[in-house]
Design an enzyme around this catalytic site. Structure first.
Site, PDB file in Angstrom:
ATOM      1  N   LYS A  80      39.523  48.314  36.462  1.00  0.00           N
ATOM      2  CA  LYS A  80      38.528  49.342  36.161  1.00  0.00           C
ATOM      3  C   LYS A  80      37.318  49.233  37.070  1.00  0.00           C
ATOM      4  O   LYS A  80      36.486  50.135  37.088  1.00  0.00           O
ATOM      5  CB  LYS A  80      38.113  49.251  34.689  1.00  0.00           C
ATOM      6  CG  LYS A  80      37.712  47.866  34.214  1.00  0.00           C
ATOM      7  CD  LYS A  80      37.730  47.793  32.696  1.00  0.00           C
ATOM      8  CE  LYS A  80      37.477  46.386  32.187  1.00  0.00           C
ATOM      9  NZ  LYS A  80      37.664  46.269  30.745  1.00  0.00           N
TER      10      LYS A  80
ATOM     11  N   LYS B 190      45.702  43.733  41.463  1.00  0.00           N
ATOM     12  CA  LYS B 190      45.825  44.207  40.080  1.00  0.00           C
ATOM     13  C   LYS B 190      45.070  45.510  39.893  1.00  0.00           C
ATOM     14  O   LYS B 190      44.019  45.717  40.497  1.00  0.00           O
ATOM     15  CB  LYS B 190      45.271  43.157  39.105  1.00  0.00           C
ATOM     16  CG  LYS B 190      46.186  41.988  38.850  1.00  0.00           C
ATOM     17  CD  LYS B 190      45.619  41.052  37.787  1.00  0.00           C
ATOM     18  CE  LYS B 190      45.657  41.685  36.413  1.00  0.00           C
ATOM     19  NZ  LYS B 190      45.256  40.734  35.343  1.00  0.00           N
TER      20      LYS B 190
ATOM     21  N   LYS C  27      35.066  32.634  38.010  1.00  0.00           N
ATOM     22  CA  LYS C  27      34.009  33.642  37.863  1.00  0.00           C
ATOM     23  C   LYS C  27      32.666  33.148  38.393  1.00  0.00           C
ATOM     24  O   LYS C  27      31.881  33.940  38.917  1.00  0.00           O
ATOM     25  CB  LYS C  27      33.888  34.067  36.392  1.00  0.00           C
ATOM     26  CG  LYS C  27      35.077  34.871  35.910  1.00  0.00           C
ATOM     27  CD  LYS C  27      34.877  35.425  34.519  1.00  0.00           C
ATOM     28  CE  LYS C  27      36.027  36.322  34.112  1.00  0.00           C
ATOM     29  NZ  LYS C  27      35.842  36.910  32.759  1.00  0.00           N
TER      30      LYS C  27
END
Length: 353
Positions: free
Chosen positions: A220, A217, A115
């Protein structure tokens, strides 16, 4: 000294709308767990700040996760449903665990590396310390089991390391205060205050991929709404997205091996199997050799049957935010009773006045 009472803790971060992958990979499993375990389900809104500090709609996102829990079948009266920031013990215990954990442990966390990317110097301290807060989330309730996916296994191992170091560093004080609980460490029986939490892995979680690209994947955050099934989509939208799902021109293969190299076909078969609670082999045995023009409408009907009642109930709950807030307040009050008891013990062990 008795053993720890079995308790499951799990949380979902309120960052963006929930989609089918979140439901099949996590929430549906939560619903099953509540039949066999005492459970605490948390909307981890403090964790959301590590992904993005300023949110336009954090309250609505938090309510949406709570609504998804309830609409999917979690009983907020029998179990505890609350939002993390409403219980001060999470942040308080996280600070103590920041002092227990070692910087080297945190630097090894692969999720931080992923990240933070190449610009690690600009990553927030919260992102680095995220696993310490996760450990506090679980151990504040002395949780014995956590359902985890592959991306969280390392964080749970770190929670065990933190619990073990705390138990070891304060072993004499834990014993003197009579707060130790007997547990096994390998083949040795020891006494400690915090349990060494175990992962709950109940079979492989379905890997739900994008409806527009079977190599990615379902997310959202994808800019295309057609790439995902949102948990608030109505029946017409669910059916339309599956009809428009990307496929290749060949019919469905007649063997599981035939799905290799066909990511979109593999994804749709996996989604069908997960929604129907069947094996992928079952799906191939029934639909192998058929064209996608036959298979996708059947998949769409199945998805609507399973998901539309949940999405309808979510929309109903979201239309009454005061009701959701009342459920979260009740859950927080009940969670806080447990949390305060833990923090009283921890402060006694550490030696705070």
């Amino acid at each position: 000294m008795s053993a720890f009472s079995p308790l499951v803790f799990s949380g979902v971060q309120p960052t963006g709308n929930l989609q089918l992958g979140n439901y099949l990979g996590a929430i549906r499993k939560f619903v099953a767990l509540q039949e066999s375990h005492d459970c605490i389900f948390c909307v981890v809104d403090l964790h959301a700040l590590t992904a993005q500090l300023v949110h336009k709609d954090l309250k609505d996102q938090t309510r949406s996760i709570a609504a998804a829990f309830i609409a999917s079948g979690i009983d907020p009266k029998k179990h505890i449903v609350f939002n993390q920031s409403a219980v001060p013990g999470h942040a308080e215990l996280a600070w103590i665990f920041n002092c227990v954990a070692r910087i080297g442990w945190m630097n090894r966390m692969t999720q931080f590396k992923d990240k933070a990317g190449k610009d690690r110097e600009n990553a927030s301290l919260g992102l680095l310390a995220y696993p310490s807060l996760m450990a506090a989330d679980i151990l504040l309730y002395r949780g014995t089991h956590v359902p985890v996916g592959d991306d969280q296994k390392q964080h749970l191992e770190l929670a065990r390391d933190i619990a073990q170091k705390f138990n070891s560093d304060f072993s004499e004080r834990i014993a003197a205060a009579g707060l130790g609980v007997e547990m096994m460490m390998g083949e040795e029986k020891v006494n400690g205050y915090f349990p060494l939490t175990e992962p709950l892995i109940e079979g492989p979680a379905p890997r739900v991929m994008s409806l527009r690209d079977g190599t990615k994947k379902m997310s959202k955050s994808d800019p295309s709404d057609l790439s995902r099934i949102n948990m608030t989509d109505d029946s017409d939208t669910i059916a339309r997205k599956f009809r428009k799902a990307k496929t290749d021109p060949a019919p469905l293969p007649e063997t599981i091996e035939g799905l290799a190299g066909r990511p979109e076909a593999d994804n749709l078969v996996g989604i069908f199997a997960a929604l129907a609670d069947r094996t992928r082999q079952d799906v191939i045995s029934e639909y192998g050799g058929r064209q996608f023009s036959e298979f996708k409408p059947v998949l769409a009907d199945l998805a609507v049957t399973v998901l539309e009642p949940i999405s309808a109930e979510m929309r109903r709950l979201m239309a009454d935010p005061a009701h959701i807030d009342a459920i979260l307040r009740d859950g927080a009050a009940r969670a806080n009773v447990i949390a305060e008891r833990t923090m009283t013990d921890v402060k006694e062990i550490i030696g705070f006045v």
